[in-house]
Write a protein that holds these residues in place. Structure first.
Motif, PDB file in Angstrom:
ATOM      1  N   THR A 208      40.011  46.457  48.476  1.00 15.31           N
ATOM      2  CA  THR A 208      40.448  45.347  49.334  1.00 15.31           C
ATOM      3  C   THR A 208      41.002  45.860  50.656  1.00 15.31           C
ATOM      4  OG1 THR A 208      40.984  44.003  47.393  1.00 15.31           O
ATOM      5  CG2 THR A 208      41.962  43.335  49.489  1.00 15.31           C
ATOM      6  N   ALA A 209      41.815  46.904  50.574  1.00 16.19           N
ATOM      7  CA  ALA A 209      42.404  47.470  51.796  1.00 16.19           C
ATOM      8  C   ALA A 209      41.317  48.032  52.706  1.00 16.19           C
ATOM      9  CB  ALA A 209      43.407  48.557  51.432  1.00 16.19           C
ATOM     10  N   LEU A 210      40.361  48.757  52.146  1.00 13.71           N
ATOM     11  CA  LEU A 210      39.286  49.346  52.956  1.00 13.71           C
ATOM     12  C   LEU A 210      38.422  48.273  53.605  1.00 13.71           C
ATOM     13  CD1 LEU A 210      38.126  52.304  50.664  1.00 13.71           C
ATOM     14  CD2 LEU A 210      39.494  52.438  52.745  1.00 13.71           C
ATOM     15  N   ALA A 211      38.259  47.148  52.912  1.00 18.19           N
ATOM     16  CA  ALA A 211      37.411  46.076  53.444  1.00 18.19           C
ATOM     17  C   ALA A 211      38.103  45.269  54.535  1.00 18.19           C
ATOM     18  CB  ALA A 211      36.977  45.143  52.312  1.00 18.19           C
ATOM     19  N   LYS A 212      39.452  45.228  54.511  1.00 18.08           N
ATOM     20  CA  LYS A 212      40.170  44.331  55.417  1.00 18.08           C
ATOM     21  C   LYS A 212      40.991  45.035  56.479  1.00 18.08           C
ATOM     22  CE  LYS A 212      40.560  40.360  52.293  1.00 18.08           C
ATOM     23  NZ  LYS A 212      41.464  39.308  51.791  1.00 18.08           N
ATOM     24  N   ASN A 213      41.183  46.343  56.355  1.00 13.43           N
ATOM     25  CA  ASN A 213      42.058  47.033  57.297  1.00 13.43           C
ATOM     26  C   ASN A 213      41.420  47.105  58.685  1.00 13.43           C
ATOM     27  OD1 ASN A 213      42.984  49.895  58.558  1.00 13.43           O
ATOM     28  ND2 ASN A 213      44.629  48.955  57.386  1.00 13.43           N
TER      29      ASN A 213
ATOM     30  N   ILE B 163      43.491  30.245  38.124  1.00 10.57           N
ATOM     31  CA  ILE B 163      42.801  30.961  39.200  1.00 10.57           C
ATOM     32  C   ILE B 163      43.793  31.761  40.017  1.00 10.57           C
ATOM     33  CG2 ILE B 163      41.558  30.661  41.372  1.00 10.57           C
ATOM     34  CD1 ILE B 163      40.049  28.385  40.148  1.00 10.57           C
ATOM     35  N   THR B 164      44.959  31.131  40.332  1.00  6.37           N
ATOM     36  CA  THR B 164      45.979  31.815  41.124  1.00  6.37           C
ATOM     37  C   THR B 164      46.503  33.033  40.388  1.00  6.37           C
ATOM     38  OG1 THR B 164      46.629  29.725  42.121  1.00  6.37           O
ATOM     39  CG2 THR B 164      48.180  31.544  42.291  1.00  6.37           C
ATOM     40  N   ALA B 165      46.750  32.871  39.091  1.00  6.95           N
ATOM     41  CA  ALA B 165      47.252  33.998  38.298  1.00  6.95           C
ATOM     42  C   ALA B 165      46.241  35.125  38.272  1.00  6.95           C
ATOM     43  CB  ALA B 165      47.579  33.524  36.884  1.00  6.95           C
ATOM     44  N   TRP B 166      44.946  34.762  38.107  1.00  8.80           N
ATOM     45  CA  TRP B 166      43.912  35.799  38.090  1.00  8.80           C
ATOM     46  C   TRP B 166      43.809  36.489  39.442  1.00  8.80           C
ATOM     47  CZ3 TRP B 166      39.444  36.233  41.015  1.00  8.80           C
ATOM     48  CH2 TRP B 166      38.582  37.233  40.618  1.00  8.80           C
ATOM     49  N   ALA B 167      43.933  35.686  40.510  1.00 11.79           N
ATOM     50  CA  ALA B 167      43.769  36.249  41.852  1.00 11.79           C
ATOM     51  C   ALA B 167      44.868  37.234  42.194  1.00 11.79           C
ATOM     52  CB  ALA B 167      43.731  35.119  42.884  1.00 11.79           C
ATOM     53  N   GLN B 168      46.034  37.107  41.537  1.00 13.64           N
ATOM     54  CA  GLN B 168      47.151  37.982  41.851  1.00 13.64           C
ATOM     55  C   GLN B 168      47.161  39.245  40.994  1.00 13.64           C
ATOM     56  OE1 GLN B 168      49.061  37.611  44.391  1.00 13.64           O
ATOM     57  NE2 GLN B 168      48.136  35.673  44.955  1.00 13.64           N
ATOM     58  N   HIS B 169      46.185  39.408  40.106  1.00 17.14           N
ATOM     59  CA  HIS B 169      46.114  40.613  39.267  1.00 17.14           C
ATOM     60  C   HIS B 169      45.197  41.633  39.927  1.00 17.14           C
ATOM     61  CE1 HIS B 169      46.206  43.087  35.664  1.00 17.14           C
ATOM     62  NE2 HIS B 169      44.892  43.207  35.787  1.00 17.14           N
ATOM     63  N   PHE B 170      45.705  42.846  40.107  1.00 18.88           N
ATOM     64  CA  PHE B 170      44.929  43.889  40.777  1.00 18.88           C
ATOM     65  C   PHE B 170      44.954  45.170  39.959  1.00 18.88           C
ATOM     66  CE2 PHE B 170      46.338  41.168  44.293  1.00 18.88           C
ATOM     67  CZ  PHE B 170      45.161  40.988  44.994  1.00 18.88           C
ATOM     68  N   THR B 171      43.811  45.825  39.935  1.00 19.93           N
ATOM     69  CA  THR B 171      43.774  47.211  39.480  1.00 19.93           C
ATOM     70  C   THR B 171      43.953  48.096  40.709  1.00 19.93           C
ATOM     71  OG1 THR B 171      41.377  47.441  39.782  1.00 19.93           O
ATOM     72  CG2 THR B 171      42.154  46.577  37.662  1.00 19.93           C
ATOM     73  N   LEU B 172      44.164  49.385  40.489  1.00 19.45           N
ATOM     74  CA  LEU B 172      44.318  50.296  41.620  1.00 19.45           C
ATOM     75  C   LEU B 172      43.047  50.327  42.454  1.00 19.45           C
ATOM     76  CD1 LEU B 172      45.769  52.424  43.256  1.00 19.45           C
ATOM     77  CD2 LEU B 172      45.137  54.127  41.534  1.00 19.45           C
ATOM     78  N   GLN B 173      41.890  50.350  41.795  1.00 21.98           N
ATOM     79  CA  GLN B 173      40.630  50.388  42.540  1.00 21.98           C
ATOM     80  C   GLN B 173      40.425  49.121  43.356  1.00 21.98           C
ATOM     81  OE1 GLN B 173      38.468  53.177  42.642  1.00 21.98           O
ATOM     82  NE2 GLN B 173      37.851  51.956  44.416  1.00 21.98           N
ATOM     83  N   GLN B 174      40.817  47.972  42.808  1.00 21.87           N
ATOM     84  CA  GLN B 174      40.699  46.718  43.564  1.00 21.87           C
ATOM     85  C   GLN B 174      41.600  46.732  44.800  1.00 21.87           C
ATOM     86  OE1 GLN B 174      41.653  43.951  40.417  1.00 21.87           O
ATOM     87  NE2 GLN B 174      39.508  43.398  40.073  1.00 21.87           N
ATOM     88  N   CYS B 175      42.791  47.292  44.647  1.00 17.65           N
ATOM     89  CA  CYS B 175      43.696  47.387  45.795  1.00 17.65           C
ATOM     90  C   CYS B 175      43.081  48.264  46.888  1.00 17.65           C
ATOM     91  CB  CYS B 175      45.042  47.966  45.358  1.00 17.65           C
ATOM     92  SG  CYS B 175      46.035  46.848  44.354  1.00 17.65           S
ATOM     93  N   ILE B 176      42.511  49.398  46.489  1.00 17.54           N
ATOM     94  CA  ILE B 176      41.894  50.310  47.458  1.00 17.54           C
ATOM     95  C   ILE B 176      40.707  49.642  48.139  1.00 17.54           C
ATOM     96  CG2 ILE B 176      40.620  52.472  47.696  1.00 17.54           C
ATOM     97  CD1 ILE B 176      42.383  53.601  45.443  1.00 17.54           C
TER      98      ILE B 176
END
Length: 441
Positions: free
Chosen positions: A32-37, A17-30
């Protein structure tokens, strides 16, 4: 034994689960940032506030409606609210009423206020979009910086492996007395230099991951794993000139739209303020009834219900308020609104001028990066040929370690410069895309 097996399985599951949680695509990064900033969220709240102001401005055009209820007791000599005659007794009384009013005309002040707040709301939405665009660009740049450092670490690792193989070969030859000890120490020193370079590059890689994690508002982890992007797809000359990018930005860039809408809002703020110089025409109406414990007729006291029914009266009024003198309040409000309008014009002018300068600088940086990239491609090709020749001579024992290391260092530096310049060029193109609201996600 069974408990240990279960615990081991659960621990393995957590690792997955930890390994999966640390994998990001560019869209996921964007996303996540938009949701939490926090800044983006605050900008969203400002847009919501502007929307409420707009709804209130529209509601101000509607008639108001108010009800009133009064109950009381008069002791001693007082006026009977039912007969308007003096009485000297304890009187219970009650009044009930409904009144309403609507502004028919006030110099179009209310209507212009609606337009003012409508443009202000649209401007707030554009500012919110700009905040999201800014964050998106920063995430893209940080993402590419991580990939850049990963490539640098990979290249440095290959350089180290090559040095290690040469050292291994020289150690064998040294034991056989076939090479000078200085050649072994030269290559060993190069290997240590390669390892130090890897340590520095890995530190830069983790720093880039930390920057990306902070933009996303997620906990930093060394295990962060990013999906690779084929940067070769972006290594083509940029099709638009700086003037073309600027013309597109004037139509598409959210910040430009925001300052233009703000100026429109201030224009209607001036018109709304001027409305206070005109007379106000207000239509009003009311319905009232009352009760008094002293009320009576030939048949005795009148009941509460009958009084409320019999005492109903209504009124309709049309009022005209003409401003003559109000301590220069209206005049000064108009002047303040005019100052705010002129300032918004300067803000618009300054924003567009700064945008043009930033685009010109960004386009120049992109052009220079592209020229460096093409030059470094040729340099890497030339140094690769030189290194292969030096390596062949050194392996055959007819070349010196100095010649070999010079050729290797030249190729290593060229490869590192090529990787950095390649990503720098892609970053510069992304900046120009950003100015045209064309970020590729």
């Amino acid at each position: 034994m069974k408990r240990r097996v279960i615990f081991g399985s659960f621990f393995f599951f957590l690792l997955r689960i930890t390994a999966w949680a640390q994998h990001f695509t560019l869209q996921q990064c964007i996303d996540t940032a938009l949701a939490k900033n926090i800044s983006v969220k605050q900008s969203s709240l400002l847009a919501e506030t502007a929307e409420v102001n707009l709804k209130q401005a529209r509601a101000n055009l509607l008639p108001d409606l108010n009800a009133n209820v009064n109950h009381g007791i008069n002791e001693g000599r007082s006026i009977d609210p039912f007969t308007n005659a003096y009485v000297n007794q304890s009187v219970n009384y009650a009044n009930y009423g409904i009144n309403s009013g609507v502004v028919l005309f006030n110099g179009m002040s209310l209507q212009n206020s609606v337009k003012q707040t409508a443009y202000a709301y649209d401007a707030s939405r554009m500012e919110w979009q700009q905040a999201k665009d800014n964050l998106t660009l920063n995430v893209i740049l940080a993402y590419l910086q991580v990939l850049n450092n990963e490539d640098l670490v990979s290249s440095a690792t290959k350089q180290k492996e090559l040095s290690a193989k040469q050292l291994e070969r020289l150690d064998i030859l040294d034991k056989q007395g076939a090479v000078a000890p200085s050649q072994v120490s030269d290559v060993k020193g190069q290997l240590m230099n390669d390892e130090l370079n890897i340590l520095n590059l890995r530190n830069s890689l983790q720093t880039a991951k930390l920057t990306l994690a902070q933009l996303m508002n997620v906990p930093y982890s060394e295990a962060m794993n990013l999906e690779r992007i084929n940067t070769e797809d972006f290594l083509t000359a940029y099709a638009k000139s700086s003037s073309e990018v600027y013309e597109t930005a004037l139509q598409q860039f959210s910040l430009v739209k925001a300052v233009e809408l703000r100026k429109k809002s201030y224009e209607y703020a001036v018109k709304s303020a001027r409305g206070s110089l005109y007379p106000s025409l207000v239509l009003g109406g009311s319905v009232q009834t009352n009760y008094s414990s002293a009320a009576q007729n030939a048949g005795g006291k009148i009941s509460y219900k009958d009084q409320l029914s019999n005492n109903v009266f209504s009124g309709l009024n049309l009022g005209l308020r003409i401003p003559v003198f109000n301590s220069f309040r209206a005049k000064n409000n108009i002047r303040l609104a005019g100052i705010a309008l002129r300032n918004s014009e300067l803000v618009e002018e300054g924003t567009k001028l700064q945008l043009q300068q930033q685009i010109e600088q960004a386009h120049l940086n992109m052009t220079n990066a592209y020229e460096r990239y093409k030059t470094l491609l040729e340099q890497v090709s030339a140094y690769t040929t030189s290194f292969k020749a030096a390596e062949a001579r050194f392996t055959a024992g007819v070349g010196t370690s100095v010649d070999y290391l010079i050729a290797k260092n030249n190729l290593d530096r060229a490869n590192i410069n090529l990787i950095s310049t390649k990503y720098d060029f892609v970053l510069r193109k992304k900046v120009l895309d950003y100015y045209q609201n064309a970020n590729a996600k």
